[in-house]
Write a protein that holds these residues in place. Structure first.
Motif, PDB file in Angstrom:
ATOM      1  N   ALA A 114       3.356   2.451   0.453  1.00 43.06           N
ATOM      2  CA  ALA A 114       2.574   2.414  -0.781  1.00 43.06           C
ATOM      3  C   ALA A 114       2.672   3.763  -1.467  1.00 43.06           C
ATOM      4  O   ALA A 114       2.582   4.807  -0.810  1.00 43.06           O
ATOM      5  N   LEU A 115       2.851   3.737  -2.784  1.00 37.70           N
ATOM      6  CA  LEU A 115       2.908   4.974  -3.558  1.00 37.70           C
ATOM      7  C   LEU A 115       1.871   4.888  -4.676  1.00 37.70           C
ATOM      8  O   LEU A 115       1.996   4.089  -5.596  1.00 37.70           O
ATOM      9  N   ASP A 116       0.846   5.719  -4.558  1.00 32.69           N
ATOM     10  CA  ASP A 116      -0.241   5.774  -5.546  1.00 32.69           C
ATOM     11  C   ASP A 116      -0.031   7.013  -6.401  1.00 32.69           C
ATOM     12  O   ASP A 116      -0.226   8.145  -5.939  1.00 32.69           O
ATOM     13  N   ILE A 117       0.374   6.804  -7.658  1.00 34.11           N
ATOM     14  CA  ILE A 117       0.589   7.912  -8.586  1.00 34.11           C
ATOM     15  C   ILE A 117      -0.612   7.990  -9.514  1.00 34.11           C
ATOM     16  O   ILE A 117      -0.797   7.132 -10.381  1.00 34.11           O
ATOM     17  N   GLY A 118      -1.447   8.998  -9.317  1.00 35.44           N
ATOM     18  CA  GLY A 118      -2.660   9.154 -10.113  1.00 35.44           C
ATOM     19  C   GLY A 118      -2.676  10.453 -10.892  1.00 35.44           C
ATOM     20  O   GLY A 118      -1.780  11.292 -10.762  1.00 35.44           O
ATOM     21  N   SER A 119      -3.725  10.618 -11.678  1.00 39.03           N
ATOM     22  CA  SER A 119      -3.838  11.813 -12.518  1.00 39.03           C
ATOM     23  C   SER A 119      -4.202  13.057 -11.725  1.00 39.03           C
ATOM     24  O   SER A 119      -3.871  14.171 -12.125  1.00 39.03           O
ATOM     25  N   SER A 120      -4.901  12.883 -10.597  1.00 39.18           N
ATOM     26  CA  SER A 120      -5.329  14.040  -9.816  1.00 39.18           C
ATOM     27  C   SER A 120      -4.550  14.209  -8.517  1.00 39.18           C
ATOM     28  O   SER A 120      -4.425  15.313  -8.006  1.00 39.18           O
ATOM     29  N   LYS A 121      -4.039  13.096  -7.964  1.00 43.42           N
ATOM     30  CA  LYS A 121      -3.296  13.172  -6.705  1.00 43.42           C
ATOM     31  C   LYS A 121      -2.195  12.130  -6.671  1.00 43.42           C
ATOM     32  O   LYS A 121      -2.230  11.123  -7.392  1.00 43.42           O
TER      33      LYS A 121
END
Length: 412
Positions: free
Chosen positions: A8-15
């Motif tokens: 799983a790859l979670d690309i967020g604004s903070s992490k």
């Protein structure tokens, strides 16, 4: 990648977070490794610097690969940002009066609903049959073996602007990864945090991330609406930075260590140390009351839930007091935020932590990782049908009508 391995790859604004897991024969998820680091080149869920974002992704993936001692070549990707949207598409099918509904009938009505979908310059992220009706009656989750004259279905489309998605996918490709599947962030968070009864009888997950707040409403076991608010925890930190004239890093520490979503009387007496911007030695420390800090935080928290209340109202949920709300994401850990949400939304509210994967490492058993863990669950539990034909042009600008409008534009 081995078929028993998913990432799983979670690309967020903070992490940015990468989690690698093995899937057992009975479809249970076993976390093998994880890697995460601060995001660079991303704002409000949208890529603003491809090179920086790619480096951030590579660092998170490499950390997870080293811990797992294996390489990955594809990922399940989250899609977030303030431009996500949902749309309902309906279809009907006449039935034989003397025969019960079969799986063939379900497939036929769904195929009708999926025929020639116009996604209006969007990337189609989800395509989910969410409820059925027989002869215009009440919603039915499973109409199999029921008699009727007409079967109707609603199909929920999850959409994201095509051009924004292209930039996101280019970052993943630049990291030498294929996108095996994709899912809207709030959907993933709901899968990780909601219990089955909440998903069945009705609940809304509000994932307060760094740059955006993602919202998904569930009913009958499926998401029935998606929306996003362009405000998150980073906005609170920026408010503190400006209000106290301090650095972003120090403002973040103040928020985490001393922040609260509402004020109580003893906050007026508690004293905090603040380092002025550019003066980080002890001689320059100035002191404020904790009430000053909370006075900056509280209005932004209230704004987030007032905006969320408008989204719920748009989905017809404003007056439903029995409809539950679950908060997750990094900012959901702010003390007092549950109370403020319950007051403004006029709903039962709880804090949601990942609960649907057993044996989680303590480090990632945290609301911050709800989306990443939900991505793994989506990969093992959900199968979506895709339309046979997708049309991608603005609504009303095709065929003869489009030619007439274009001629008028050119000759006006």
């Amino acid at each position: 990648m081995n078929r028993s391995t998913i990432a799983a790859l979670d690309i967020g604004s903070s992490k940015i977070c990468c989690i690698i897991a093995h899937i057992t024969r009975d479809k249970k998820i076993k976390i093998v490794s994880y890697g995460y680091n601060a995001s660079q080149g991303i704002k409000n869920g949208v890529i603003t610097d491809i090179n920086q974002a790619t480096i951030s992704v590579c660092n998170a993936v490499e950390t997870a690969e080293q811990m797992a001692n294996e390489r990955i070549d594809s990922v399940i990707l989250n899609v977030s940002g303030d431009k996500t949207s949902s749309r309902l598409r309906s279809a009907t099918l006449p039935l034989h009066k003397n025969k019960p509904i079969t799986e063939v009938d379900l497939n036929k009505v769904i195929e009708r609903g999926l025929h020639k979908i116009n996604i209006d310059n969007n990337e189609l992220i989800h395509c989910i049959p969410i409820n059925y009706k027989i002869d215009g009656g009440e919603d039915i989750k499973d109409p199999m073996n029921i008699y009727g004259e007409e079967l109707a279905v609603n199909i929920m489309l999850g959409l994201y602007p095509s051009i924004t998605y292209k930039t996101l996918s280019s970052v993943v490709e630049a990291s030498h990864l294929d996108i095996e599947n994709k899912i809207l962030s709030a959907y993933a968070s709901g899968m990780a945090c909601l219990v089955d009864d909440e998903k069945e009888y009705g609940a809304t997950i509000i994932d307060i991330g760094g740059g955006t707040t993602s919202i998904a409403t569930f009913k009958h076991g499926y998401p029935v609406a998606f929306s996003t608010i362009p405000v998150g925890g980073i906005n609170i930190t920026k408010d503190i930075t400006q209000g106290l004239t301090t650095s972003f890093a120090h403002a973040e520490d103040l928020k985490i260590l001393h922040g609260c979503a509402f004020m109580v009387s003893h906050d007026e007496y508690e004293v905090l140390n603040v380092y002025p911007l550019g003066e980080e030695d002890d001689s320059s420390i100035r002191q404020i009351h904790r009430s000053d800090l909370i006075g900056i935080i509280a209005p932004r928290v209230e704004e987030i839930f007032e905006m969320a209340a408008h989204k719920l109202a748009a989905h017809g949920l404003a007056g439903q007091k029995n409809h539950r709300v679950v908060l997750t994401g990094g900012c959901s850990q702010l003390p007092g935020i549950r109370n403020v949400a319950a007051l403004i939304l006029d709903k039962q509210v709880r804090i949601g932590t990942p609960r649907n994967i057993q044996g989680l490492p303590e480090v990632i058993n945290n609301p911050v990782f709800s989306t990443a863990l939900g991505l793994l669950m989506f990969a093992t539990e959900t199968k979506e049908r895709r339309p046979k034909k997708i049309v991608n042009h603005p609504v009303g600008e095709s065929g003869k009508i489009a030619k007439i409008f274009n001629w008028l534009k050119q000759n006006s």
